[in-house]
Design an enzyme around this catalytic site. Structure first.
Site, PDB file in Angstrom:
ATOM      1  N   ASP A 483      -9.930   1.276  -9.034  1.00 19.45           N
ATOM      2  CA  ASP A 483      -9.772   0.318 -10.138  1.00 19.45           C
ATOM      3  C   ASP A 483     -10.928  -0.664 -10.236  1.00 19.45           C
ATOM      4  OD1 ASP A 483      -7.276   1.164 -11.049  1.00 19.45           O
ATOM      5  OD2 ASP A 483      -6.223   0.002  -9.519  1.00 19.45           O
TER       6      ASP A 483
HETATM    7  C1  GLC Z   1      -4.427   0.111  -5.648  1.00 15.01           C
HETATM    8  C2  GLC Z   1      -3.795   0.695  -6.890  1.00 15.01           C
HETATM    9  C3  GLC Z   1      -4.153   2.162  -7.034  1.00 15.01           C
HETATM   10  C4  GLC Z   1      -5.656   2.343  -6.963  1.00 15.01           C
HETATM   11  C5  GLC Z   1      -6.209   1.732  -5.703  1.00 15.01           C
HETATM   12  C6  GLC Z   1      -7.726   1.788  -5.633  1.00 15.01           C
HETATM   13  O1  GLC Z   1      -3.843   0.675  -4.520  1.00 15.01           O
HETATM   14  O2  GLC Z   1      -2.383   0.584  -6.848  1.00 15.01           O
HETATM   15  O3  GLC Z   1      -3.679   2.668  -8.250  1.00 15.01           O
HETATM   16  O4  GLC Z   1      -5.927   3.718  -7.025  1.00 15.01           O
HETATM   17  O5  GLC Z   1      -5.823   0.375  -5.629  1.00 15.01           O
HETATM   18  O6  GLC Z   1      -8.361   0.952  -6.539  1.00 15.01           O
END
Ligand code: GLC
Length: 791
Positions: A483
């Site tokens: 993200d």
């Molecule tokens: C958090 C989010 C997940 C994402 C991860 C890496 O765990 O819930 O959806 O893939 O971060 O950014």
């Protein structure tokens, strides 16, 4: 261990020093009614979802932390001593408390002022309430006159509105005590159901009544916080307990609480049991059923039976996969705590924990799709329902809601990976069950037309075709699995190399399915996959590893030409999983991970950590070095590394990574989070405080560790045609046993490793008959003995 350890063959974790470095929690729920409970008695309770259906308050980032919770205070009337049945909130006599977290229940044990106290918390399976079953034993030689005060603080509806609109929201709180029913009721005459923080004035009342009652006669009660605690105090020392008197007045506004006061007298040696129920009754049925609802679970027999049911249902869940490796700590995690955490994440949906207060978002599409894998083996019906729910979050062009609520609200974003996780969830379910009729089930798309589950999958293929950048790789948008890579290519897009690898892996899965069911779209899907593969092969190898992304100007990210973030874990692991290159290249990629990313506390997600903000990469570069996605040991992708090592046959290395990531591996004063469950990340050596974990419980790590350890280390994984046996174990293991249910048969698999290999199966016998190949057939028997000789 300093704060506690596993007991009862690993079925329980006992905290013997309750002053843990962070709250160590557990989950109590039945799928509708949810509650967390920490070693401090700190707790959140909600019905359906923590945003709209919040029952009790929890104060974010406050001191003292982990407040409020579910408390029982005891006062010795003769000496005036006050304590609580969990160490906090009174916080005295720490050494005289223990907490035991089990599957679906938590027990607090105390021994204070010669009174032994036991308090069990759990949520029964078929009733929307939590039960606190208590016991007081007088271990002194004198008669004891005790007062018991039970305490909860209400939120009553929309949790975020309760926070941001306190001054007005509280004018709708109503709490009253019904003498006839010996029960306190609380509700709110106003309810917001939007999924964001708002002061929108909806024309409706909260749809629930909370009830709070006890098996003991109630002498007095309280409904308003200030009257109980006092304005300038906190839960440590409520003024009303000191005075020994509650107002017994109802309230129609203010900070709503429920306190029930009872008195017991205990002769020397005498035991007194009691029960509290905190639950909800839907408003629409309130008048018809309130009497019967509040009358339930007030006797020990029915309560003990309900607790047994909870325990049995977890045992049933665990019984579907049971392993005996030569290492007992691994067995405890693999048989109990990893599947437990995975199932909790599946049921809770990553919205409530000590770190997530359930006010920010609904179910994440990608997270939920991955969490489905937690239940495909033990309870495939649940996986099927969840996949159907996911299919209803999709548009006809294959795009999906990034976050959604079960009531139909959702949010679209530009994360490129979301829809493809759907393929994984469906193929995993079909391999496990052989339920190919599911593909014909019709579910609506969000833009009103309908389609079968297979149509939904094929819509995802259209999505893949429609979202390619200049190099023919997926357009990055606002992120992929990561993200925080949200501005790759500035505002314009950029391309995700990991995305391409992941897409290829998912298309491989889909191709496997289409081949098996002989579907006409096979050639077209192969084409899409082959094209993507060529594109990756053309521009993504950096000499010793695969790059992570390409920005708009053609700038490579995750390349040796970068100053920071030269190498990323995910591209290497998924290069192997997607089988995008030849073995030599893949080995080189994983060796680069070992060399550049592995560290004392586990493999980092990328390295070196970003030390400067880069507008054209995004949030990851704004994050403190060594934490979260900025070169932290992000636990979720370490599972894919383990899978990749297994796929290359390097059992020793896979095992080392697996073992190193176990949550009890680092001492608790450093790790701080619960040692019985995985955290989202561990701070890496790129930071001054390495080894510190955060965001425990609600992480995709659990479900993937569960499945990767079974599917790839033990190597027993479902295929459309049977159960594949393909272990990748440490050479030092000479044998292991694995009982696994598959399509109605319990396969009792006994693996021998006489030549100390890491991979390779020489012979397999099913009920003493040698089979060809390494796929166990689907059988009619209830049980089958499987002998596997590696070599
Ligand atoms: C958090 C989010 C997940 C994402 C991860 C890496 O765990 O819930 O959806 O893939 O971060 O950014």
């Amino acid at each position: 261990m300093k704060y506690g350890d596993f007991i009862n063959d690993g079925r329980e974790f006992k905290i013997t020093n309750v002053e843990t470095p962070t709250p160590w929690i557990n989950y109590l729920y039945n799928g509708k009614y949810f509650s967390t409970i920490s070693n401090n008695g700190g707790s959140i309770s909600y019905i359906d979802n923590p945003l709209h259906g919040r029952i009790t308050r929890y104060r974010i980032n406050d001191v003292p932390s982990d407040r409020p919770g579910k408390y029982i205070y005891i006062k010795d009337k003769d000496s005036g001593e006050i304590w609580s049945l969990t160490w906090q909130p009174v916080g005295k006599n720490r050494k005289n408390y223990n907490i035991i977290h089990g599957f679906g229940y938590t027990i607090s044990e105390s021994f204070v002022n010669d009174i032994k106290g036991v308090l069990k918390f759990f949520v029964p399976q078929d009733s929307n309430r939590e039960i606190w079953r208590g016991e007081l034993i007088n271990r002194s030689s004198r008669k004891r006159n005790l007062e018991i005060y039970s305490y909860v603080e209400f939120s009553l509806g929309h949790a975020l509105v309760d926070l941001i609109n306190q001054c007005d929201d509280q004018h709708f709180n109503r709490v009253n005590f019904d003498r006839e029913l010996n029960t306190l009721f609380a509700t709110k005459t106003y309810w917001v159901t939007e999924n964001f923080g708002t002061q929108q004035q909806e024309n409706q009342a909260w749809n629930q009544y909370v009830f709070f009652n006890s098996s003991l006669p109630i002498k007095e009660y309280e409904t308003r916080r200030e009257r109980f605690i006092g304005f300038y105090r906190n839960e440590n020392n409520p003024v009303a307990i000191e005075k020994g008197h509650l107002s017994s007045r109802d309230t129609d506004y203010g900070n709503a609480i429920g306190v029930l006061k009872s008195e017991v007298t205990l002769q020397p040696g005498q035991t007194k049991g009691f029960i509290y129920n905190l639950g909800v009754i839907p408003k629409e049925k309130f008048n018809q059923i309130k009497e019967s609802e509040v009358g339930k679970f007030l006797e020990t027999d029915s309560v003990d039976k309900a607790l047994r049911q909870v325990k049995d249902s977890w045992e049933k869940f665990f019984s579907k996969t049971n392993v005996k490796t030569p290492e007992s700590d691994l067995n405890i995690f693999m048989n109990y705590w990893i599947p437990y955490q995975a199932k909790v994440a599946f049921d809770v949906g990553r919205v409530a924990s000590y770190y997530y207060w359930g006010i920010g978002r609904g179910f994440g599409f990608r997270d939920t799709a991955q969490d489905t894998l937690a239940t495909t083996i033990a309870n495939p019906k649940k996986a099927r329902q969840r996949i159907a729910l996911l299919s209803r979050q999709m548009f006809t062009n294959g795009k999906v809601y990034h976050h959604f609520y079960k009531d139909g609200q959702g949010e679209t974003t530009q994360h490129c990976d979301d829809p493809l996780w759907f393929i994984l969830a469906v193929t995993d379910y079909l391999k496990e069950t052989g339920d190919f009729d599911f593909l014909k089930t019709v579910e609506p798309f969000l833009d009103e037309s309908k389609g079968t589950i297979l149509d939904h999958i094929l819509a995802v293929v259209d999505y893949i075709k429609d979202n390619k950048g200049p190099n023919g790789l997926p357009i990055f948008g606002r992120g992929d699995w990561n993200d925080t890579l949200d501005y790759i290519g500035g505002n314009g897009g950029g391309e995700s190399v990991w995305g391409a690898l992941f897409f290829i892996a998912m298309l491989n899965e889909l191709i496997g399915l289409l081949e098996f069911i002989d579907n006409k779209h096979l050639a077209e899907v192969k084409n899409v996959r082959d094209q993507l593969k060529k594109n990756v092969q053309k521009c993504c190898w950096d000499g010793e590893w695969f790059i992570r992304a390409i920005g708009n100007s053609g700038k490579k990210i995750g390349s040796k030409s970068n100053k920071y973030g030269k190498i990323y874990l995910n591209s290497q692991a998924w290069a192997v999983i997607s089988k995008v290159a030849d073995r030599n290249k893949l080995i080189k990629a994983l060796d680069s991970v070992k060399k550049h990313l592995d560290s004392e506390f586990g493999p980092k997600i990328c390295s070196p950590a970003y030390q400067e903000i880069d507008q054209n990469i995004g949030l990851v570069t704004r994050c403190v070095p060594g934490k979260k996605e900025n070169a932290g040991v992000f636990c979720h992708p370490t599972t894919w590394l383990i899978q990749a090592e297994c796929m290359l046959g390097r059992g020793n290395r896979a095992y080392q990574y697996f073992k190193n990531m176990l949550p009890n591996r680092i001492d608790s004063d450093t790790f701080t989070a619960e040692p019985y469950v995985y955290s989202q990340y561990i701070t890496s050596d790129a930071n001054k405080e390495p080894g510190k974990a955060s965001h425990s419980w609600q992480t995709g790590t659990a479900v993937w560790m569960y499945r990767v350890s079974i599917d790839y280390i033990l190597g027993v994984r479902a295929q459309y045609s049977g159960l594949k046996i393909d272990p990748a174990i440490p050479a030092k293991w000479d044998k292991l046993n694995f009982d696994r249910y598959f399509r109605g048969t319990l396969y009792k698999i006994r693996i021998k490793n006489p030549e100390s290999v890491q991979k390779g199966v020489k012979e397999i016998y099913v009920d003493d008959h040698k089979i060809e190949g390494n796929i166990l057939p689907v059988l009619d028997n209830k049980e089958a003995e499987v002998k596997v000789i590696m070599g």
